[in-house]
Scaffold this active site. Structure first.
Site, short mmCIF file in Angstrom:
data_model
loop_
_atom_site.label_atom_id
_atom_site.label_comp_id
_atom_site.label_asym_id
_atom_site.label_seq_id
_atom_site.Cartn_x
_atom_site.Cartn_y
_atom_site.Cartn_z
N GLU A 103 0.52 -1.33 -0.22
CA GLU A 103 0.53 0.08 -0.15
C GLU A 103 1.02 1.30 0.10
O GLU A 103 0.69 1.87 0.86
CB GLU A 103 -0.82 0.27 1.31
CG GLU A 103 -2.16 -0.98 1.45
CD GLU A 103 -2.89 -1.01 2.22
OE1 GLU A 103 -2.50 -1.13 3.12
OE2 GLU A 103 -3.43 -2.41 2.03
N GLU A 105 -6.20 -10.98 -2.10
CA GLU A 105 -6.59 -10.92 -0.78
C GLU A 105 -7.90 -10.50 -1.12
O GLU A 105 -9.28 -9.11 -1.40
CB GLU A 105 -6.96 -9.56 0.33
CG GLU A 105 -4.90 -9.79 0.58
CD GLU A 105 -4.30 -8.33 1.19
OE1 GLU A 105 -5.82 -7.90 2.13
OE2 GLU A 105 -3.19 -7.95 1.77
C1 XIL Z 1 -6.22 -6.77 8.25
C2 XIL Z 1 -6.68 -8.39 8.68
O1 XIL Z 1 -7.35 -8.49 8.04
C3 XIL Z 1 -7.66 -8.03 9.71
O2 XIL Z 1 -7.62 -8.74 10.44
C4 XIL Z 1 -6.88 -7.12 10.52
O3 XIL Z 1 -7.09 -6.64 12.24
C5 XIL Z 1 -6.31 -5.80 9.86
O4 XIL Z 1 -5.65 -6.38 8.62
N1 XIL Z 1 -5.06 -4.22 3.51
C6 XIL Z 1 -3.81 -5.95 3.82
C7 XIL Z 1 -4.01 -6.39 5.00
O5 XIL Z 1 -2.92 -5.95 3.28
O6 XIL Z 1 -3.46 -7.09 5.65
C8 XIL Z 1 -5.62 -6.48 5.91
O7 XIL Z 1 -5.80 -7.29 6.74
C9 XIL Z 1 -6.52 -5.80 4.75
C10 XIL Z 1 -6.00 -4.96 3.92
#
Ligand code: XIL
Length: 394
Positions: free
Chosen positions: A175, A281
């Site tokens: 990010e 994701e």
């Molecule tokens: C999220 C997790 O799913 C949650 O459990 C945590 O509280 C916060 O992070 N982008 C990413 C991930 O790269 O690491 C994030 O994961 C979601 C957004």
């Protein structure tokens, strides 16, 4: 006849081909073509997609302690890749300076290894879930460029070094871009300068020259952000920095993005740089995004519960389920069509009950964003996705 309520005419046409195929010997035993595996009760989602890309799942500590047999067999059966949902983030790996804690990550890695999963480490350099001390110098003022670079190097070297040869791929930087495609004004960038990304990839290459190194971000389907990512990675490649690919997070919703062709355009743009694309994701929220908030995946958004925006706590109405299935089928159509560019598609959570979307962007809602339900049972959608793949990749 099987029922595929949400599918369009093309699917129905496919079904008639399927019927002909079955009659012509699909089920004729040894001499005929093999039984269409997606028709059998026993099937593995990942195996069905093995000709296209890896199918991954994000795992947390509650899974990798191995105590839930239902989760164990679900992971074993349907996935061939894993990502650490939280346990490899900086705040867990190195909560205090030079004090590394490998307890949770070791469990995640050995669990994944025992199940033969291809492992992704997530993530090394990010502005979130990173403790404040990282950015502060001994005098309490912001750390110097040199100090922050040396902390970054030690972190990457130590974490990647521990799992060298075991973890196949890493989300090295997460990010780094704003929505307009410019570099995000994070502490990493403010203190080190724009070259912090190049440095992170250099340290990662030194730590494990064989690992596949990814840049990972959300909303990369947006034209502005796509162009920003292309500029960023192209300049790294021109400097001779080793980048294997781009991870598109894919935290989507029923109408977000509006047009899945935007996703396809990004996959093509990244792949034409010679990069692999991973869908890192994936989840599809069925809930409305609160007005005034920017959709995406900024984990900094943390709204308190509004019951009005939590309409499905007692179950998902059939019409919404249809839209959900249609959306997943549209997305997989894009992934399958671009399978040559795509290394992996990873779902962000094992099943609906574990999805972070129940708590983001608003705490305490009931969402249904994944392909396994709260009991860990495959949704009917799963077979439809397999069916779609087999139809398109015949
Ligand atoms: C999220 C997790 O799913 C949650 O459990 C945590 O509280 C916060 O992070 N982008 C990413 C991930 O790269 O690491 C994030 O994961 C979601 C957004």
């Amino acid at each position: 006849m099987l029922e595929f309520p949400v599918v369009d005419r093309r699917f129905k046409r496919g079904l008639s081909y399927l019927a002909v195929f079955m009659v012509l010997g699909g089920f004729a035993g040894a001499s005929g073509p093999p039984v269409s595996p997606y028709m059998a009760n026993e099937y593995s989602f990942a195996k069905e997609f093995a000709d296209s890309f890896l199918v991954g799942v994000a795992l947390n500590e509650e899974h990798t302690n191995g105590q839930d047999n239902r989760i164990n067999s679900l992971v074993e059966k349907h996935f061939n890749a894993s990502t650490a949902e939280n346990v490899m983030k900086w705040e867990v790996m190195q909560p205090a300076e030079a004090r590394f804690d490998f307890r949770a990550s070791d469990k995640f890695v050995s669990y994944s290894k025992n199940k033969g999963l291809s492992i992704t480490g997530h993530t090394l350099v990010w502005h979130q879930q990173t403790p404040d001390w990282v950015f502060v110098g001994p005098d309490g003022k912001p750390a110097s460029r040199q100090l922050l670079l040396s902390r970054m190097e030690l972190h990457i070297k130590t974490v990647m070094g521990r799992y060298k040869g075991i973890i196949n791929s890493w989300d090295v930087v997460n990010e780094a871009l704003d929505e307009d495609g410019a570099l995000r004004d994070s502490k990493w960038r403010r203190i080190i300068g724009d070259d912090y990304i190049a440095k992170a990839f250099e340290f990662a290459t030194a730590a494990d020259p064989d690992a596949e190194l990814y840049y990972n971000d959300y909303n990369l389907f947006k034209r502005t952000k796509r162009n920003g990512a292309v500029r960023l990675i192209r300049s790294l490649l021109e400097e001779g920095i080793r980048v294997k690919g781009i991870g598109m997070q894919a935290h989507y919703a029923l109408d977000y993005p509006n047009d899945v062709n935007e996703i396809a355009a990004s996959i093509k743009a990244f792949s034409s740089l010679g990069l692999a694309v991973a869908i890192t994701e994936l989840d599809v929220s069925v809930l409305s995004f609160p007005e005034g908030e920017e959709a995406g995946a900024d984990i900094g958004i943390n709204l308190s519960l509004s019951e009005k925006l939590n309409p499905y706590s007692r179950g998902l109405p059939a019409n919404v389920r249809k839209r959900f299935e249609k959306r997943y089928l549209e997305l997989f159509e894009v992934f399958i069509e671009n399978h040559e560019a795509i290394s992996r598609v990873t779902f962000w959570g094992v099943h609906d009950g574990y999805s972070w979307r129940n708590n983001w962007p608003m705490r305490g809602r009931t969402d249904y964003p994944l392909v396994f339900d709260r009991k860990g049972k495959p949704k009917p959608l799963l077979k439809k996705l397999i069916w779609l793949k087999n139809k398109k990749r015949r």
